[in-house]
Design an enzyme around this catalytic site. Structure first.
Site, PDB file in Angstrom:
ATOM      1  N   LEU A 128      31.295  16.374  42.545  1.00 25.42           N
ATOM      2  CA  LEU A 128      29.750  16.157  42.325  1.00 25.42           C
ATOM      3  C   LEU A 128      29.900  14.609  42.141  1.00 25.42           C
ATOM      4  O   LEU A 128      28.988  13.923  42.424  1.00 25.42           O
ATOM      5  CB  LEU A 128      29.024  17.166  41.377  1.00 25.42           C
ATOM      6  CG  LEU A 128      29.168  18.441  41.818  1.00 25.42           C
ATOM      7  CD1 LEU A 128      28.296  19.478  40.936  1.00 25.42           C
ATOM      8  CD2 LEU A 128      28.760  18.694  43.147  1.00 25.42           C
TER       9      LEU A 128
ATOM     10  N   ARG B 233      43.498  23.168  38.999  1.00 24.87           N
ATOM     11  CA  ARG B 233      43.526  24.080  39.864  1.00 24.87           C
ATOM     12  C   ARG B 233      44.729  24.322  40.646  1.00 24.87           C
ATOM     13  O   ARG B 233      45.074  25.566  40.969  1.00 24.87           O
ATOM     14  CB  ARG B 233      42.254  23.553  40.657  1.00 24.87           C
ATOM     15  CG  ARG B 233      41.044  23.711  40.223  1.00 24.87           C
ATOM     16  CD  ARG B 233      40.115  23.231  41.314  1.00 24.87           C
ATOM     17  NE  ARG B 233      38.837  23.286  40.561  1.00 24.87           N
ATOM     18  CZ  ARG B 233      37.528  23.012  40.956  1.00 24.87           C
ATOM     19  NH1 ARG B 233      37.334  22.559  42.185  1.00 24.87           N
ATOM     20  NH2 ARG B 233      36.593  23.256  40.171  1.00 24.87           N
TER      21      ARG B 233
ATOM     22  N   GLY C 223      23.437  15.511  54.997  1.00 23.39           N
ATOM     23  CA  GLY C 223      22.636  15.184  53.771  1.00 23.39           C
ATOM     24  C   GLY C 223      23.015  15.930  52.838  1.00 23.39           C
ATOM     25  O   GLY C 223      22.118  16.576  51.905  1.00 23.39           O
TER      26      GLY C 223
ATOM     27  N   SER D 273      33.080  30.228  39.988  1.00 24.25           N
ATOM     28  CA  SER D 273      33.545  28.641  39.508  1.00 24.25           C
ATOM     29  C   SER D 273      34.460  28.727  38.398  1.00 24.25           C
ATOM     30  O   SER D 273      34.673  29.631  37.717  1.00 24.25           O
ATOM     31  CB  SER D 273      32.036  28.211  39.044  1.00 24.25           C
ATOM     32  OG  SER D 273      32.175  27.364  38.210  1.00 24.25           O
TER      33      SER D 273
END
Lengths: 285, 657
Positions: free
Chosen positions: B420, B298, B11, B251
């Site tokens: 995301l 990255r 979830g 982040s």
């Protein structure tokens, strides 16, 4: 370096855990000796206990059961009572706690929720409260309808802190008006019947600061406010805002420093106006 | 006819967006999660979510460029049609999340604010403070709660997925799950099963991932016959805060908002960082990559930080590897507004205020580009067919994979703020395809013979009972897990060498043997986290082997997979003619290497959890592969030579611009 009560460098420390094997068994304290290292947090202590599986007396024991998730204080899972104070165990740094508390770390489950095992409690009531107050934006659907309404920066800056609530339960543990609700399952009940009865029981009792705050968050959203009346109905229903005794403990323990009492004050005013309006509306008919 | 149901495992952003979209289409969902879904790992995502937008568009950006950056950043290992479709949807995804009430930061005028992220030159990233993942997850969680109230969703929180149920026809027809409280093992018929279980970070011991990201759900599907793609591609995030229990993410948005990475030019300079003058600071990313600076992709930032500390010995501290990530030149109010959440994390866990002192950070395992192999149906112009039941389907019929646990969006390296997007996009996009599949089914899963479900439960019950009945001994699963994490972190992260990988593979075999025998300290049958963890640990091995074997066999450098032995050299010649010649050779080598290695690794789980690897072509039909040259000496000449070759061989693609 942390010193013990004799002023010597600490080599190990004691962790006392209030344990309970199952919901209907008695709780008891068990002590563990943990070798001291710098920069431990309570999570790493519990991980070490699991690895040792031996208590302070050297007896074999089961690992302590506890809830955890992100370990960076954004998921809300690892709430427990640490040396008498409710907080997240991931951000509870052992050095700071030992500094204040004479070499002992005491871990207890939250007292306002039924214990499942050891430090694991049943917080389903927290999420039920979000259902009760309709903590969502009632959009028509998920097709592409373009962007949402333009919003000013100030409103975003007010909404964002309220939206950081991670349903951890700290505000509820600290609240004098939030009392434990424990529903026992009947032997002839199905899962669904038990669920319904449990929810009905939750709904009769106080929703708590977190849910009042969420109601205010959604009532301030341009689309969310379209059902603000329904949320205020829920807040003025049984278990609603009238139960709040204004002790203000909630805001003091919130790990996200959410202005809970501001939200409660706002909700109180909105609820009063809502009630009066409803009274006159019903008289007009 | 009984109602058809879909089971969703997990979830997080992917599972919740699929759930809400299915509900909108009138399909009921059983949602399984080891934790209350609001606590899923997506909460840890900090920086933001990408899409091209009205502002960047006017600076030359487009969906095509977002696609190009994603493919280039992923070193061309991404399948291009799904990425194209994702880039096209990105602006719509952000609009939807905005409508759901996600408090995105705003500009003065009230538009959604954007920041720059790695691997792009445009400000594409929408964000909600520095807890964007949390805020997006809450937006979806709230919608699913709404459907739950309406009776469309049954949530099974604190249930651990044990494995799929496979029918006689080889198709998936349900799941077996275990109640983590009562330990009851039960089967759930489902016409379609969606795996949205996230990444396998726990295989590496400590990572930036949450404690439930153990990879077990994906591994259980892998062991049941689902294929696993690109396992060896594991993203190591350049900036994390080292900790005893977890490596906490710092982040990329810290660099997106102007954060600078540096070390003192003198090794282990004992002065406090504020006392070190600019001239004595080595801003190595800015010096080595003038165009992208601190915002190189990255994998590159990670390798450079690793190189500075390990090879050049310039770590800030003597006994601990770390570099400075410095925000102290930015005003406190701006930092609080845009990065408050992550700066609080640093302060809370390190006891130092990053607004005043530079942070000390080091790379950490962060994300798996690889995952369950998933399919798609391509349109003629290179997007995906909306409503095709093939989209996101694994190699097992009626089993789908979305989110971090699918493999095809991020290639060899994921760009920041694309995860995301891929999670929400794949969740929304899979739903209409599943609707098509359900419509074509003749018999619902719940009407299948009950034997197949009983047998599945029996198998998992036996596994459980056998574990509880194990003799106690000195070995324990937590110890083995720690050792597995050490082996994986040493051999299969930033720099990979074949001898170390071979040794790691053998060590994994040894640890697996121990995990098969280790004792359990808890043999009870109530909230027994010990037995659940042991099962997850045993199931980590097939994936650990897939990662290491994939890395061992892949003799090249691509994105996050870096083997110095096979690195492409920089150009050395001083004069132009010499350079040109070298560049030609370089390009020959590049072409030959692509012929061999521009392929997805596809693993099948053999007996006893040993993977067999095959290699599959990647769909590169939209954008021809080109060398990834961020900062390479002589890069401009190589690029020129390469462009010349491309112009002669392949027509420019029918660009969707």
């Amino acid at each position: 370096m942390i010193k013990n009560v004799y002023g010597e460098n600490l080599t190990s420390f004691t962790v006392k855990v209030r344990r309970q094997a199952s919901p209907d068994s008695q709780s008891y304290w068990e002590a563990f000796n943990i070798p001291y290292q710098a920069d431990l947090n309570v999570i790493s202590v519990l991980q070490q206990i699991a690895k040792m599986s031996k208590n302070a007396k050297g007896e074999s024991t089961t690992p302590v059961a506890w809830d955890c998730g992100c370990l960076e204080e954004v998921c809300g899972a690892c709430t427990m009572v640490i040396n008498g104070r409710v907080r997240q165990s991931c951000s509870a740094l052992v050095d700071n706690i030992l500094d204040e508390n004479n070499d002992v770390l005491r871990l207890e489950p939250m007292s306002k929720f039924p214990v499942i095992r050891d430090l694991v409690v049943d917080r389903s009531r927290v999420f039920r409260a979000l259902q009760k107050i309709k903590a969502w934006v009632p959009v028509d659907g998920y097709y592409d309808m373009g962007a949402g309404p333009k919003q000013d920066r100030k409103r975003q800056e007010q909404a964002y802190p309220l939206s950081e609530c991670m349903s951890c339960g700290c505000c509820l543990e600290a609240c004098p008006q939030y009392l434990k609700v424990e529903t026992q399952r009947e032997s002839d009940e199905t899962d669904e019947q038990f669920e319904d009865r449990k929810n009905a029981e939750y709904d009769k009792n106080f929703v708590g600061a977190h849910a009042i705050n969420q109601a205010m968050l959604f009532n301030s959203n341009p689309t969310g406010k379209m059902i603000s009346g329904e949320r205020l109905d829920a807040l003025t229903d049984e278990g609603g805002i009238q139960i709040c005794g204004n002790a203000q403990n909630c805001v003091a323990v919130c790990p996200k420093e959410i202005p809970l009492t501001t939200s409660i004050a706002k909700a109180g005013r909105a609820a009063t106006i809502h009630k009066i309006k409803k009274f006159f509306d019903s008289n007009e008919k | 006819m009984t109602k058809q149901r879909v089971a969703v495992i997990g979830g997080g952003l992917a599972g919740l967006s699929a759930t809400m979209k299915l509900c909108e289409l009138g399909i009921e969902v059983d949602l399984f999660s080891m934790v209350p879904v609001k606590r899923s790992h997506s909460v840890c995502a900090q920086g933001g979510i990408n899409s091209c937008n009205d502002q960047t568009r006017q600076l030359g950006d487009s969906e095509w460029k977002h696609f190009d950056d994603t493919i280039y950043g992923g070193d061309f290992l991404n399948h291009q049609p799904p990425v194209m479709e994702m880039a096209l949807w990105a602006p719509k995804v952000i609009d939807l999340m905005d409508r759901l009430g996600v408090p995105f930061n705003r500009t003065q005028e009230g538009f959604i604010d954007r920041r720059r992220f790695g691997g792009t030159l445009y400000k594409r990233t929408a964000f909600a403070g520095a807890t964007t993942g949390q805020q997006l997850l809450y937006g979806l969680d709230e919608q699913v709660r709404r459907w739950e109230s309406a009776g469309m969703v049954r949530k099974f929180e604190y249930w651990d997925f044990q494995g799929p149920v496979i029918g006689a026809d080889g198709a998936c027809c349900g799941v077996v799950a275990q109640d983590m409280t009562s330990m009851e093992i039960r089967s759930f018929p489902a016409d379609v099963v969606i795996i949205a279980s996230g990444g396998p970070g726990l295989i590496y011991g400590r990572s930036t991932m949450s404690m439930m990201c153990n990879g077990a759900a994906a591994s259980r599907c892998f062991q049941a016959g689902a294929k696993y793609g690109n396992g060896e591609f594991i993203q190591v995030h350049p900036t994390a805060i080292p900790g005893a229990d977890k490596l906490r993410l710092m982040s990329e948005s810290a660099r997106g908002e102007g954060g600078r990475v540096w070390v003192p030019r003198t090794a282990h300079d004992e002065r406090s960082p504020q006392d070190i003058p600019d001239a004595e600071r080595y801003y190595f990313l800015e010096e080595r990559y003038p165009e992208y600076g601190n915002l190189v992709p990255r994998d590159i930032a990670t390798r450079e930080i690793f190189d500075i500390c390990v090879n050049e010995g310039l770590s800030v501290e003597k006994n601990k590897l770390c570099v400075y990530l410095d925000l102290t030149h930015i005003s406190k109010s701006e930092l609080d507004r845009k990065l408050g959440g992550i700066l609080d994390i640093y302060q809370k866990f390190q006891g130092v205020d990053p607004r005043v002192n530079p942070m000390k950070i080091f790379p950490a395992v962060h994300y798996s580009m690889g995952g369950l192999w998933a399919d798609y149906e391509r349109t003629a112009d290179g997007g995906l067919v909306v409503g095709s039941p093939v989209n996101q389907q694994t190699s097992i019929e009626n089993m789908y994979a979305i989110g971090e646990c699918d493999y095809h969006y991020h290639g060899a390296n994921r760009l920041g703020a694309n995860s995301l997007l891929s999670c929400i996009f794949s969740g929304l996009f899979v739903a209409p395809g599943i609707q098509t599949r359900l419509e074509s089914m003749s018999m619902p899963a719940s009407e299948q013979s009950s034997t197949v479900f009983e047998k599945a439960v029996e198998k998992h019950q036996k596994r459980h009972d056998d574990l509880l009945a194990r003799e106690k001994n000195d070995d324990n699963p937590y110890q083995i897990h720690e050792e597995l994490g050490d082996v994986m972190t040493k051999a299969a992260t930033v720099v990979r060498r074949n001898d170390q990988l071979s040794a790691a593979y053998e060590k994994i075999d040894e640890l697996f043997e121990r995990a098969q025998k280790c004792g359990l300290s808890d043999s009870g049958n109530w909230t027994n986290q010990n037995v659940l963890f042991t099962k997850a640990l045993i199931d980590m091995f097939p994936l650990a082997r897939t990662i290491v074997k994939g890395a061992l066999q892949r003799d090249e450098c691509r994105g996050a997979h870096y083997k110095p032995e096979f690195a492409m050299p920089a150009l050395e010649s001083e004069d132009e003619a010499g350079r040109l010649q070298e560049a030609e050779k370089w390009c020959d080598k590049f072409e030959a290497n692509n012929k061999k290695w521009l392929k997805s690794t596809v693993a099948t789980c053999g007996a006893d959890g040993v993977p067999e690897l095959e290699y599959e072509d990647v769909d590169t039909s939209l954008l021809p592969p080109r060398p990834r040259l961020y900062g390479l000496v002589g890069g401009e000449i190589i690029e020129k030579v390469w462009r010349g070759r491309i112009a002669n061989t392949s027509p420019h693609p029918a660009a969707i611009t």
